[in-house]
Design a protein around this motif. Structure first.
Motif, PDB file in Angstrom:
ATOM      1  N   ARG A  42       0.812  -1.216   0.000  1.00 29.06           N
ATOM      2  CA  ARG A  42       0.000   0.000   0.000  1.00 29.06           C
ATOM      3  C   ARG A  42       0.845   1.265   0.000  1.00 29.06           C
ATOM      4  N   GLN A  43       2.150   1.134   0.260  1.00 25.04           N
ATOM      5  CA  GLN A  43       3.059   2.279   0.321  1.00 25.04           C
ATOM      6  C   GLN A  43       4.237   2.039  -0.628  1.00 25.04           C
ATOM      7  N   ASP A  45       6.479   3.772  -1.914  1.00 21.03           N
ATOM      8  CA  ASP A  45       7.769   4.374  -1.574  1.00 21.03           C
ATOM      9  C   ASP A  45       8.539   3.544  -0.548  1.00 21.03           C
ATOM     10  N   SER A  46       7.875   2.550   0.064  1.00 21.09           N
ATOM     11  CA  SER A  46       8.563   1.693   1.027  1.00 21.09           C
ATOM     12  C   SER A  46       9.353   0.586   0.335  1.00 21.09           C
TER      13      SER A  46
END
Length: 190
Positions: A42-43, A45-46
């Motif tokens: 869901r992220q 950029d992680s």
């Protein structure tokens, strides 16, 4: 008392299963070129910066999204994530995706509803989607290849198959990254 855990060794590959709080180690001796990144789907950029450390994102790559989008209940969020991933890749990249679909027969629908109720008690409930819903989630970033979003048995069927191998509630597709209209297929950063 459970099995004793060995400490993480340098070079061991660990696979994280979101919501379960566990990682699985793959011995590097058996997988010398294997690596894993840790992140939350869901992220983006992680995990996207870590991918760039291991892959040349200026070349086409394949993304495997098997049994993960089912755990994103929000269609707009799933579309945005797939769009963000596509935005980091060049034309010629592919996405292989599997997804749970609603059951069509009453008996199987009851079984699926029982399983869905179990998953509702976890941090990662399952959201079945239809062919049209999955196609919509792919958005403008990914173009499904023929035969499109369908049961995996429809992909390269064998003429002497005795019947379906996959349940009707499983859908799959292979999609190609849709070329960016302003850059001739390359990412805007290129």
């Amino acid at each position: 008392m459970g099995p004793r855990r060995r400490p993480h060794r340098a070079g061991a590959v660990r696979r994280h299963r979101p919501g379960r709080g566990r990682t699985h180690r793959l011995p590097p001796a058996r997988h010398p070129k294997a690596w894993a990144v840790r992140g939350d789907l869901r992220q983006p950029d992680s995990y996207l910066p870590q991918l760039a450390e291991h892959l040349d994102l200026g070349e086409p790559v394949a993304v495997l999204a098997t049994a993960v989008l089912d755990h994103l209940p929000d269609d707009a969020q799933a579309t945005a994530i797939l769009g963000r991933i596509a935005g980091e890749l060049v034309d010629g990249s592919y996405l292989a995706l599997t997804h749970v679909a609603p059951e069509t027969t009453p008996g199987r629908r009851d079984q699926q509803n029982d399983a869905l109720r179990l998953y509702e008690r976890t941090p990662t409930p399952i959201t079945p989607r239809t062919t049209n819903q999955i196609t919509a989630v792919l958005g403008a970033s990914w173009t499904p290849l023929p035969p499109g979003v369908t049961n995996p048995d429809r992909w390269l069927p064998e003429p002497d198959d005795d019947g379906p191998l996959c349940p009707p509630s499983l859908l799959a597709t292979i999609a190609r990254r849709t070329p960016h209209p302003y850059t001739g297929g390359q990412t805007p950063a290129d």
